[in-house]
Design a protein around this motif. Sequence first.
Motif, PDB file in Angstrom:
ATOM      1  N   SER A  91       0.837  -1.186   0.000  1.00 21.01           N
ATOM      2  CA  SER A  91       0.000   0.000   0.000  1.00 21.01           C
ATOM      3  C   SER A  91       0.871   1.235   0.000  1.00 21.01           C
ATOM      4  O   SER A  91       1.753   1.370   0.839  1.00 21.01           O
ATOM      5  CB  SER A  91      -0.916   0.016   1.228  1.00 21.01           C
ATOM      6  N   ARG A 143      -0.623 -10.081  -4.536  1.00 19.60           N
ATOM      7  CA  ARG A 143      -0.238  -8.804  -5.148  1.00 19.60           C
ATOM      8  C   ARG A 143       1.168  -8.874  -5.737  1.00 19.60           C
ATOM      9  O   ARG A 143       1.973  -7.978  -5.533  1.00 19.60           O
ATOM     10  CB  ARG A 143      -0.315  -7.677  -4.112  1.00 19.60           C
ATOM     11  N   ARG A 178      -6.084   2.620  -2.243  1.00 18.87           N
ATOM     12  CA  ARG A 178      -6.184   1.891  -3.507  1.00 18.87           C
ATOM     13  C   ARG A 178      -7.616   1.418  -3.691  1.00 18.87           C
ATOM     14  O   ARG A 178      -8.208   0.820  -2.794  1.00 18.87           O
ATOM     15  CB  ARG A 178      -5.236   0.682  -3.521  1.00 18.87           C
ATOM     16  N   THR A 205      -7.663  -9.681  -4.447  1.00 20.84           N
ATOM     17  CA  THR A 205      -6.532  -9.011  -3.784  1.00 20.84           C
ATOM     18  C   THR A 205      -5.717  -9.956  -2.920  1.00 20.84           C
ATOM     19  O   THR A 205      -4.855  -9.503  -2.170  1.00 20.84           O
ATOM     20  CB  THR A 205      -7.072  -7.862  -2.912  1.00 20.84           C
ATOM     21  N   ASP A 257      -9.225  -7.903   2.453  1.00 22.00           N
ATOM     22  CA  ASP A 257      -8.636  -7.949   1.113  1.00 22.00           C
ATOM     23  C   ASP A 257      -7.635  -9.092   0.967  1.00 22.00           C
ATOM     24  O   ASP A 257      -7.449  -9.629  -0.117  1.00 22.00           O
ATOM     25  CB  ASP A 257      -7.940  -6.621   0.789  1.00 22.00           C
ATOM     26  N   ASN A 281      -9.564  -1.173  -5.287  1.00 21.90           N
ATOM     27  CA  ASN A 281      -9.260  -2.477  -5.858  1.00 21.90           C
ATOM     28  C   ASN A 281     -10.361  -3.029  -6.755  1.00 21.90           C
ATOM     29  O   ASN A 281     -10.143  -4.032  -7.439  1.00 21.90           O
ATOM     30  CB  ASN A 281      -8.997  -3.485  -4.737  1.00 21.90           C
ATOM     31  N   ARG A 282     -11.523  -2.414  -6.722  1.00 21.73           N
ATOM     32  CA  ARG A 282     -12.648  -2.894  -7.506  1.00 21.73           C
ATOM     33  C   ARG A 282     -13.380  -1.717  -8.123  1.00 21.73           C
ATOM     34  O   ARG A 282     -13.400  -0.624  -7.554  1.00 21.73           O
ATOM     35  CB  ARG A 282     -13.604  -3.722  -6.630  1.00 21.73           C
ATOM     36  N   ALA A 300      -5.230  -4.300  -9.153  1.00 23.26           N
ATOM     37  CA  ALA A 300      -5.137  -4.574  -7.717  1.00 23.26           C
ATOM     38  C   ALA A 300      -4.219  -5.746  -7.403  1.00 23.26           C
ATOM     39  O   ALA A 300      -3.804  -5.919  -6.256  1.00 23.26           O
ATOM     40  CB  ALA A 300      -6.528  -4.853  -7.149  1.00 23.26           C
ATOM     41  N   HIS A 302      -6.788   4.306  -9.994  1.00 20.36           N
ATOM     42  CA  HIS A 302      -6.744   3.137  -9.130  1.00 20.36           C
ATOM     43  C   HIS A 302      -6.199   3.448  -7.741  1.00 20.36           C
ATOM     44  O   HIS A 302      -6.653   2.895  -6.747  1.00 20.36           O
ATOM     45  CB  HIS A 302      -5.881   2.049  -9.782  1.00 20.36           C
ATOM     46  N   GLU A 303      -5.252   4.356  -7.663  1.00 20.47           N
ATOM     47  CA  GLU A 303      -4.631   4.659  -6.372  1.00 20.47           C
ATOM     48  C   GLU A 303      -4.498   6.154  -6.193  1.00 20.47           C
ATOM     49  O   GLU A 303      -4.250   6.891  -7.139  1.00 20.47           O
ATOM     50  CB  GLU A 303      -3.250   3.993  -6.273  1.00 20.47           C
ATOM     51  N   GLU A 335      -9.603  -4.334 -10.926  1.00 19.95           N
ATOM     52  CA  GLU A 335      -9.344  -5.622 -10.295  1.00 19.95           C
ATOM     53  C   GLU A 335      -8.010  -6.205 -10.754  1.00 19.95           C
ATOM     54  O   GLU A 335      -7.268  -6.789  -9.959  1.00 19.95           O
ATOM     55  CB  GLU A 335     -10.477  -6.598 -10.612  1.00 19.95           C
TER      56      GLU A 335
END
Length: 483
Positions: A22, A86, A151, A83, A77, A153-154, A278, A143-144, A275
């Motif tokens: 992260s 990663r 973040r 997730t 997650d 993630n979806r 992620a 995304h982030e 996704e």
Amino acid sequence: MAETKEIKSPPVSCPPSQLQYSPSLTRSPLLHSENEDTPHPKNKTPRMPFTPPRFNLTPLASPMRKAFKLTKLDPQDAWLPITESRNGNKYYAAFHTLCSGIGIQALVIPVAFTILGWTWGIISLTIAFIWQLYTLWLLVHLHESREEGVRYNRYLELCFATFGEKWGKLLALFPILYLSAGTCTTLIIIGGSTARTFYEILPNLNSIAGVSLIGAVTAVGYCTSIWVISVGQGTLPGVSYNPVRGENNVEKTLGVLNAFGIIAFAFRGHNLILEIQATMPSSDKHPSHVPMWKGVKIAYTLIAACLFPVAIAGYWAYGQLIPANGGMLTALYQFHSHDMSRFVLALTSFSVVVNCLCSFQIYSMPIFDDMESKYTKKMNKPCPWWLRTSIRIFSGFVSFFVGVATPFLASLAGLIGGVALPVTLAYPCFMWLKVKSPKKYSVMWCLNWFLGTFGIGLSGLLIGASIYVIIETGVKVSFFNPK
């Protein structure tokens, strides 16, 4: 002088994988372990306890509130299939993006050309390709949030953060589930019409990178083989390239809009981009959008190399004779089954089946993820292996049942394209406006407002036109009668 009271930060419960991948999380002053309260060695300078910065805190956005956001990482997650791992890279991203972005829907594009003609068909396909590539770029960079250390993630998470949970569910939940579940059902219908399907259980999104690679290779393979065979066999006798139009202006307009819907249906996969991203590690020095965009560029170079030749060569070879149901795949069997090698036809059919199976895995992953999250939130622990297996079997059975019960769904390409269009072409523009807040009347501000508004309006027109065309031309409805 008043004594300053030391404020201790609460311990944070978060899986190690979340801390590792992260952005900015490890630098948060709130992330102290309990061991930091122990005395420091004498030969080292003792660390000063954390005290709040001297500024006025406001109820809304403030530095302290941003700092607290860094700790709001959902520990679940690490238990969910999207997730769970990663360790992705640009090659995995390319495999997944290519597998989700191209498929059997590409073979229907020449049907739209029978209505639009050469000029407007090529122009519409080019504009749609550039437009969806731009919105994909927006999603990759949304995304982030490096400023807040968050973040998304979806796709739904970004929708909730942008529009609020109520409006996010209202605007995006149905189109996304419709797109994922509808695509899975369509894949079973198409794959089942060629050979007996099978279902393979896999744990998480990263673990199916090899499956996505196989799906991508087979998709590129059968798209290329079909248009090469069509060009090699030459044009059919009596081919005409005059656009097929209705008898009055209303029918003509609605027919054109339905053709736009077919083209929009060819571009899918935006609901999976976040996704896919992620699955990658991310940090301030190495943000995930860099390898993700590299993978996207590789994937969409190959997608363009498939879509445009299929559309142009297919319309050139078959013209108005191309079947409306099935497009290029049906035309190949209908017009060349007697003069083509059985091995070539069998290999093409096998490639379609394999691609459908591989695409099913990646499109069903958000469904698996959502179903498993219900258990993890309630029980506060990961799903046991038997429950994860049961969820996948149940989901596959439901898709299979719907595919067998309603095999005519594959012919609703224009309607599916209209419903899913905002997810691909409109919502990312509004998300960028809300999250990034570009300067008013700047180029990005004007562009995203125009594309987002135009996309929503176009979606409504496409849905209305598709329903009208379905009612007028009719759809061969056959329940529990797959062919």
